[in-house]
Design an enzyme around this catalytic site. Structure first.
Site, PDB file in Angstrom:
ATOM      1  CG  ASN A 152      50.086  18.287  21.137  1.00 43.68           C
ATOM      2  OD1 ASN A 152      50.770  17.440  20.558  1.00 43.68           O
ATOM      3  ND2 ASN A 152      49.175  17.983  22.025  1.00 43.68           N
ATOM      4  NE  ARG A 161      43.835  18.976  14.353  1.00 43.61           N
ATOM      5  CZ  ARG A 161      43.097  19.575  15.277  1.00 43.61           C
ATOM      6  NH1 ARG A 161      41.847  19.903  15.024  1.00 43.61           N
ATOM      7  NH2 ARG A 161      43.597  19.855  16.453  1.00 43.61           N
ATOM      8  NE  ARG A 194      46.678  23.227  19.457  1.00 39.29           N
ATOM      9  CZ  ARG A 194      45.961  22.182  19.122  1.00 39.29           C
ATOM     10  NH1 ARG A 194      44.664  22.322  18.851  1.00 39.29           N
ATOM     11  NH2 ARG A 194      46.519  20.985  19.076  1.00 39.29           N
ATOM     12  CE  LYS A 253      57.933  24.767  17.357  1.00 40.32           C
ATOM     13  NZ  LYS A 253      56.774  25.568  16.916  1.00 40.32           N
ATOM     14  N   PRO A 257      63.902  27.378  17.517  1.00 44.88           N
ATOM     15  CG  PRO A 257      62.167  28.282  16.254  1.00 44.88           C
ATOM     16  CD  PRO A 257      63.658  28.140  16.286  1.00 44.88           C
ATOM     17  CG  ASP A 314      59.529  20.991  15.920  1.00 47.91           C
ATOM     18  OD1 ASP A 314      60.750  20.743  15.888  1.00 47.91           O
ATOM     19  OD2 ASP A 314      58.799  20.825  14.946  1.00 47.91           O
ATOM     20  CD  GLN A 319      63.796  25.446  13.610  1.00 42.68           C
ATOM     21  OE1 GLN A 319      63.578  26.000  12.538  1.00 42.68           O
ATOM     22  NE2 GLN A 319      62.866  24.834  14.298  1.00 42.68           N
ATOM     23  CG  PHE A 343      61.259  22.118  10.737  1.00 45.85           C
ATOM     24  CD1 PHE A 343      60.683  21.460  11.820  1.00 45.85           C
ATOM     25  CD2 PHE A 343      60.439  22.564   9.720  1.00 45.85           C
ATOM     26  CE1 PHE A 343      59.312  21.255  11.862  1.00 45.85           C
ATOM     27  CE2 PHE A 343      59.072  22.358   9.756  1.00 45.85           C
ATOM     28  CZ  PHE A 343      58.508  21.703  10.829  1.00 45.85           C
TER      29      PHE A 343
END
Length: 276
Positions: A119, A124, A168, A208, A225, A227, A263, A267
């Site tokens: 998330n 970042r 986190r 994930k 995965p 997302d 994937q 992605f």
DNA sequence: TTCCAGGTGCATA
DNA sequence: TATGCACATGGA
């Protein structure tokens, strides 16, 4: 793809199956830098620089054996792309990200990195992991190594919040108390499903994040995965569906042992040209 | 101001 | 087993 291994250098011949921009910017690694005329990559306590040449690329490093494995140079990506090109949906993504290779990165670094990734956005994530290296890593000339578990055990939850990990921080504080590098290595012997179950027991690791660690660390190509980007892709090109477990099952059923490769092409394509 | 980013943990039914 | 909400942070 042909390549030559020397003491401090790997020479890549050809540009069809190896493109540093594709490999590094497709979201499987966060510790790298585009320096204009070359790329710099960090993994664990090692560094490599990649320069483009007329005939291909040169990877300069103190540990060419490590980066031969890291860049998965022994695997034939031409063959993988040929197989996956049978799927109509992958034709454009493969053309677009032709030089992608799935990295075999350090397990502990992948665990920590992808817990931070949850998330979160890539800029970042890079910032937080950069601070983690600077604050807890070891200085290695002009860069810092990724911290070892023992070093991460010396700080409190507040430290992880201070470097920007947000909520986190708690997961990071907990997970280094649950697992060490040796245990992760031992888990390589397990089947993908068993390994996935083990990973999901760890703090901050859900389906994930587990799949990312399986794919980019353990080299398990049979995971997909899912997302937010893959969910968007699925809703655009397949069916309206927001249950990520269902999306995952359907996509792994379709791509089987090559799920992880499919994937990455999807992605990268979605993130770069999702509007097309 | 609100939405979004490589989601997970936890409570509730 | 399935669903819904809270959770830090910073850029768009």
């Amino acid at each position: 793809m042909k390549y030559l291994l020397a003491q401090n250098k790997i020479s890549i011949f050809g540009k069809e199956d190896f493109c540093p921009a594709h490999i590094l910017e497709c979201g499987q690694i966060f510790s790298y830098k585009n320096c204009g005329d070359h790329f710099e990559v960090l993994s664990k306590d090692k560094k490599a620089k990649i320069f483009e040449t007329e005939s291909g690329f040169e990877i300069l490093t103190d540990d060419s054996k490590y980066f031969e494995n890291f860049f998965d140079l022994k695997t034939n990506y031409g063959e993988i792309k040929r197989k996956l090109s049978k799927f109509e949906i992958l034709k454009k993504p493969i053309e677009f990200g032709y030089g992608i290779r799935i990295l075999k990165n350090d397990l502990f670094e992948m665990l920590i990195s992808f817990i931070v990734s949850a998330n979160n956005n890539i800029k970042r994530i890079q910032l937080i992991l950069g601070r983690l290296r600077e604050r807890l890593g070891e200085k290695k000339g002009d860069f810092y190594s990724f911290p070892i578990r023992e070093r991460m055990l010396t700080v409190d939850e507040k430290f992880f919040a201070e470097i920007g990990a947000g909520y986190r921080a708690k997961y990071l504080f907990n997970v280094v108390r649950q697992i060490d590098e040796d245990r992760l290595q031992e888990w390589q012997a397990l089947s993908t499903e068993a390994l996935r179950k083990k990973l999901i027991t760890l703090s901050g690791v859900g389906p994930k994040v587990a799949d990312c660690i399986l794919l980019f660390g353990f080299g398990r190509g049979d995971v997909f995965p899912v997302d937010t980007w893959i969910e968007k892709m699925y809703n655009k090109f397949y069916l309206p569906e927001h249950n990520r477990e269902k999306i995952r099952r359907n996509l792994t059923d379709q791509f089987g042992l090559y799920s992880g490769y499919a994937q990455q092409y999807l992605f990268y394509y979605m993130r770069c040209c999702g509007d097309n």
